[in-house]
Every structure is written in C-alpha cells, then in structure tokens.
Write a protein that holds these residues in place. Structure first.
Motif, PDB file in Angstrom:
ATOM      1  N   GLN A 174     -14.767 -24.933  -8.386  1.00 51.33           N
ATOM      2  CA  GLN A 174     -14.113 -26.132  -7.861  1.00 51.33           C
ATOM      3  C   GLN A 174     -13.799 -26.025  -6.372  1.00 51.33           C
ATOM      4  O   GLN A 174     -14.007 -26.978  -5.612  1.00 51.33           O
ATOM      5  N   GLU A 175     -13.301 -24.880  -5.934  1.00 53.23           N
ATOM      6  CA  GLU A 175     -12.923 -24.730  -4.538  1.00 53.23           C
ATOM      7  C   GLU A 175     -14.134 -24.835  -3.612  1.00 53.23           C
ATOM      8  O   GLU A 175     -14.102 -25.542  -2.597  1.00 53.23           O
ATOM      9  N   LEU A 176     -15.209 -24.138  -3.983  1.00 51.97           N
ATOM     10  CA  LEU A 176     -16.416 -24.195  -3.171  1.00 51.97           C
ATOM     11  C   LEU A 176     -17.025 -25.597  -3.197  1.00 51.97           C
ATOM     12  O   LEU A 176     -17.476 -26.112  -2.166  1.00 51.97           O
ATOM     13  N   ALA A 177     -17.032 -26.217  -4.364  1.00 49.47           N
ATOM     14  CA  ALA A 177     -17.583 -27.564  -4.482  1.00 49.47           C
ATOM     15  C   ALA A 177     -16.823 -28.550  -3.597  1.00 49.47           C
ATOM     16  O   ALA A 177     -17.420 -29.414  -2.939  1.00 49.47           O
ATOM     17  N   GLU A 178     -15.519 -28.432  -3.572  1.00 54.01           N
ATOM     18  CA  GLU A 178     -14.715 -29.307  -2.718  1.00 54.01           C
ATOM     19  C   GLU A 178     -15.032 -29.063  -1.247  1.00 54.01           C
ATOM     20  O   GLU A 178     -15.138 -30.006  -0.448  1.00 54.01           O
ATOM     21  N   THR A 179     -15.181 -27.796  -0.878  1.00 49.92           N
ATOM     22  CA  THR A 179     -15.501 -27.459   0.512  1.00 49.92           C
ATOM     23  C   THR A 179     -16.850 -28.039   0.927  1.00 49.92           C
ATOM     24  O   THR A 179     -17.018 -28.509   2.061  1.00 49.92           O
ATOM     25  N   LEU A 180     -17.805 -28.017  -0.001  1.00 49.17           N
ATOM     26  CA  LEU A 180     -19.143 -28.544   0.264  1.00 49.17           C
ATOM     27  C   LEU A 180     -19.217 -30.058   0.066  1.00 49.17           C
ATOM     28  O   LEU A 180     -20.296 -30.645   0.201  1.00 49.17           O
ATOM     29  N   GLU A 181     -18.084 -30.672  -0.289  1.00 50.37           N
ATOM     30  CA  GLU A 181     -17.985 -32.117  -0.543  1.00 50.37           C
ATOM     31  C   GLU A 181     -18.846 -32.530  -1.735  1.00 50.37           C
ATOM     32  O   GLU A 181     -19.579 -33.520  -1.694  1.00 50.37           O
ATOM     33  N   TRP A 182     -18.737 -31.713  -2.805  1.00 52.89           N
ATOM     34  CA  TRP A 182     -19.363 -32.016  -4.089  1.00 52.89           C
ATOM     35  C   TRP A 182     -18.259 -32.168  -5.145  1.00 52.89           C
ATOM     36  O   TRP A 182     -18.169 -31.361  -6.075  1.00 52.89           O
ATOM     37  N   PRO A 183     -17.389 -33.120  -5.051  1.00 56.91           N
ATOM     38  CA  PRO A 183     -16.248 -33.206  -5.969  1.00 56.91           C
ATOM     39  C   PRO A 183     -16.656 -33.494  -7.413  1.00 56.91           C
ATOM     40  O   PRO A 183     -17.656 -34.164  -7.671  1.00 56.91           O
ATOM     41  N   TYR A 184     -15.873 -32.958  -8.339  1.00 51.51           N
ATOM     42  CA  TYR A 184     -16.050 -33.272  -9.757  1.00 51.51           C
ATOM     43  C   TYR A 184     -14.721 -33.058 -10.468  1.00 51.51           C
ATOM     44  O   TYR A 184     -13.817 -32.411  -9.940  1.00 51.51           O
ATOM     45  N   ASN A 185     -14.612 -33.609 -11.670  1.00 52.75           N
ATOM     46  CA  ASN A 185     -13.371 -33.505 -12.430  1.00 52.75           C
ATOM     47  C   ASN A 185     -13.701 -33.165 -13.881  1.00 52.75           C
ATOM     48  O   ASN A 185     -14.025 -34.041 -14.681  1.00 52.75           O
ATOM     49  N   ALA A 186     -13.611 -31.884 -14.213  1.00 54.95           N
ATOM     50  CA  ALA A 186     -13.938 -31.445 -15.574  1.00 54.95           C
ATOM     51  C   ALA A 186     -12.972 -31.991 -16.613  1.00 54.95           C
ATOM     52  O   ALA A 186     -13.299 -32.033 -17.802  1.00 54.95           O
ATOM     53  N   ALA A 187     -11.797 -32.411 -16.196  1.00 56.03           N
ATOM     54  CA  ALA A 187     -10.805 -32.950 -17.131  1.00 56.03           C
ATOM     55  C   ALA A 187     -11.252 -34.282 -17.738  1.00 56.03           C
ATOM     56  O   ALA A 187     -10.662 -34.750 -18.712  1.00 56.03           O
ATOM     57  N   ARG A 188     -12.287 -34.886 -17.185  1.00 52.13           N
ATOM     58  CA  ARG A 188     -12.799 -36.166 -17.698  1.00 52.13           C
ATOM     59  C   ARG A 188     -13.879 -35.983 -18.759  1.00 52.13           C
ATOM     60  O   ARG A 188     -14.339 -36.952 -19.349  1.00 52.13           O
ATOM     61  N   ILE A 189     -14.304 -34.750 -18.994  1.00 55.35           N
ATOM     62  CA  ILE A 189     -15.385 -34.509 -19.958  1.00 55.35           C
ATOM     63  C   ILE A 189     -14.913 -34.831 -21.370  1.00 55.35           C
ATOM     64  O   ILE A 189     -13.873 -34.354 -21.819  1.00 55.35           O
ATOM     65  N   ASN A 190     -15.697 -35.632 -22.090  1.00 55.44           N
ATOM     66  CA  ASN A 190     -15.297 -36.039 -23.443  1.00 55.44           C
ATOM     67  C   ASN A 190     -16.399 -35.822 -24.483  1.00 55.44           C
ATOM     68  O   ASN A 190     -16.360 -36.401 -25.564  1.00 55.44           O
ATOM     69  N   ILE A 191     -17.399 -35.001 -24.142  1.00 51.88           N
ATOM     70  CA  ILE A 191     -18.452 -34.652 -25.098  1.00 51.88           C
ATOM     71  C   ILE A 191     -18.563 -33.128 -25.172  1.00 51.88           C
ATOM     72  O   ILE A 191     -18.113 -32.427 -24.264  1.00 51.88           O
ATOM     73  N   PRO A 192     -19.137 -32.594 -26.243  1.00 50.65           N
ATOM     74  CA  PRO A 192     -19.281 -31.137 -26.356  1.00 50.65           C
ATOM     75  C   PRO A 192     -20.096 -30.566 -25.186  1.00 50.65           C
ATOM     76  O   PRO A 192     -21.129 -31.121 -24.806  1.00 50.65           O
ATOM     77  N   ILE A 193     -19.610 -29.451 -24.647  1.00 50.67           N
ATOM     78  CA  ILE A 193     -20.286 -28.844 -23.507  1.00 50.67           C
ATOM     79  C   ILE A 193     -20.249 -27.329 -23.617  1.00 50.67           C
ATOM     80  O   ILE A 193     -19.292 -26.755 -24.130  1.00 50.67           O
ATOM     81  N   MET A 194     -21.319 -26.699 -23.143  1.00 53.15           N
ATOM     82  CA  MET A 194     -21.365 -25.243 -23.062  1.00 53.15           C
ATOM     83  C   MET A 194     -21.448 -24.837 -21.595  1.00 53.15           C
ATOM     84  O   MET A 194     -22.274 -25.361 -20.844  1.00 53.15           O
TER      85      MET A 194
END
Length: 315
Positions: A205-225
């Motif tokens: 998350q920290e590196l992604a934010e620095t590279l301006e690639w934001p995401y929010n894993a808290a929004r995931i609502n399907i099974p994920i590995m």
C-alpha cells in the motif's frame, strides 16, 4: 531560526531519500520487464509440496488455440487463449482475465496462459504495461461481451458467440497487476462481473500510494487469494508484513501464503499449481481442487514450499 533551518534540512534530506528509493524501485521494475519471456518448460522447474499442487501444475486435458484482435487502445490488442473444442461445440467456458505487471506484455507469458486454457478456461490478456487502474481489464470484459453477443465479428463468423460463461469470471495479476486486480473488482463499472480473484505479489500500500497507484482492499467482496514470494531478501514489492496488511483489510473470504525461495519476478508463475487449483474450485466447482484450501487439512497449510499461510474461508 536555526532550529527551523535544521528541521527544513532534515525534511529535505528525508524527501530526497524517499525519492531516490522510489526511483530505484521504478528502475528495478522496468529492468524486470526487460527480462526474457517465460519459456515453455517453466512448469518443469517448479518444485511442488503436495499432490494437489502437482496435479494442477501439470497441463489440463484441453488442446489450446489462440485468437487475437487489434485494439484501438494503448494496449495494442486482445490476446485470447481457449480450449480448441470451443470452435465446434456449443458449451460456454469460464474466463480468466489477466492484469500485467509493470512493463510486462502478455505476449511474454504465453506458456502460462496456455496452461490456464488447457484446464478449460478462456484466458484474455493484452499488451498493457501499466495496469494498476484496471483499464485494460475493464476493456477485456467489454470485449468479451461483444464477442459473446455478436454472431458475426468483422464480417466473419464469431467462434465465441454465446460461449462465454459470465457467471464464472475470475481475474489474476502480478505486481502492479495485483493492484489492477484489486481495482478491477472494487472500482470499475463491471466490478460485479468477477466471481473470484488472485493477486500475485500485489504492490504494498505505501509503495502503491507513492507511485500514485491507489487501491482499497477493504472494498473487496469476493473470494480472493493473495500469494507473494520470500526469496532471501524477501519479496521487496510486498514483504510479509505488507501482504498481511492487505490481507487484514479484506472483509471477504480469503487465503494468503508466501512461497519460499521465490523472488518477486518468479512469483508470476511459481505458484501456478495453486493458482489453477483455486480457479478450478472457484469457477468450475472442482471439489478435489478445493481441498487445497478448505476442509479438515488443507494442503496448502502443510506445503513445505510455503510459509505464513492463512485461511479465512467459512465452509
């Protein structure tokens, strides 16, 4: 006044240090993108630690064919691998959408996608080299809808007409592509198309934010590995701590593990046995494959090649 100057100097040094680190990481990511394409014998080089992993690391029963179509987009074309029997039958096949890693075109990973397709999947990818925002994945879904809905494409008979199973669509991505996976299933118009997902070494998350690639894993609502590597110096794009942070944010059913002695670049393919088992379970209802992740004694929990395994998947 001197104290203010000192603070400013310290902050400047910190800022320059962070910038240098980011630049070095970007250079390394670009370097990885220039490495040779994955070879056809990659499967033979992977050591397995369980019968299920070994089974699904091998090729499936389907002969594989390939189709491509040019795209008026920066990612150049759609590349589709599929079971050859699709051309003459009327069965609908489940789908795997691919998000590429930084600078890594899908054409460099042909053997991987042929492996997926040999297990009965339609696999769609592009030449996209910046996948974090899931634009390419979104366009793949739109393109698949076009193929499924039109009997004729470009004045030719369309072999994919009514043969795409939109009830069983999964997505996978590596590194920056792992970020693309999370954004595809949480932040796109067709996010509800996806039934399941796999993120391989998703950028922390920290590196992604620095590279301006934001995401929010808290929004995931399907099974994920989530799977990453552990290669002596750790998987530097997402350390064990970084992967755990992403995992803990996810409210949906989930599985996490880290493959030992595996550097970041190799995580694109070294876990293919469990990647295939996951998709066979999630998208084809394969009960044998499911035993890798659920039941009294999930195989992945006891596999000597993995560590930091966690499973939160109520049966």
């Amino acid at each position: 006044m001197d104290e203010v100057k000192t603070v400013k100097k310290v902050l400047t040094i910190i800022g320059i240090t962070i910038l240098c680190i980011v630049i070095l990481i970007v250079i390394l990511l670009v370097y990885l993108s220039t490495k040779p394409a994955i070879t056809k014998d990659y499967i033979k080089k992977i050591e397995t630690g369980g019968d299920i992993e070994a089974k699904y690391l091998g090729d499936g029963a389907y002969e594989v064919s390939y189709y491509e179509e040019a795209a008026m987009q920066v990612f150049e074309k759609y590349e589709i691998y599929y079971p050859k029997e699709l051309e003459t039958g009327d069965k609908a096949y489940p789908v795997i959408v691919v998000c590429n890693g930084t600078g890594w075109k899908a054409s460099k990973s042909k053997p991987i996608y042929e492996h997926y397709a040999s297990w009965g999947f339609i696999v769609i990818a592009t030449e996209e080299t910046h996948s974090w925002n899931a634009f390419g994945a979104e366009m793949c879904v739109v393109h698949l809808q076009r193929l499924n809905d039109n009997q004729m494409i470009n004045d030719r008979e369309n072999i994919f007409y009514q043969k795409i199973d939109f009830d069983n669509v999964g997505i996978i991505g590596h590194s920056q592509g792992g970020v693309g996976v999370i954004n595809a299933i949480t932040n796109t118009e067709h996010k509800n198309t996806y039934k399941t997902a796999i993120a391989l070494s998703p950028t922390n998350q920290e590196l992604a934010e620095t590279l301006e690639w934001p995401y929010n894993a808290a929004r995931i609502n399907i099974p994920i590995m989530l799977i990453s590597g552990e290669g002596g110096g750790d998987d530097w794009v997402v350390t064990g701590e970084g992967l755990t942070t992403i995992y803990d944010d996810i409210p949906a059913d989930k599985v996490m593990s880290r493959r030992k002695n595996t550097d970041h670049g190799k995580t694109q393919y070294s876990e293919d046995g469990y990647v295939m088992a996951w998709f066979m379970w999630q998208l084809q209802g394969d009960e044998e494959a499911a035993k890798a992740f659920i039941g009294d004694n999930p195989e992945i929990m006891n596999n000597k090649w993995y560590q930091d395994q966690r499973i939160d998947y109520p049966e």
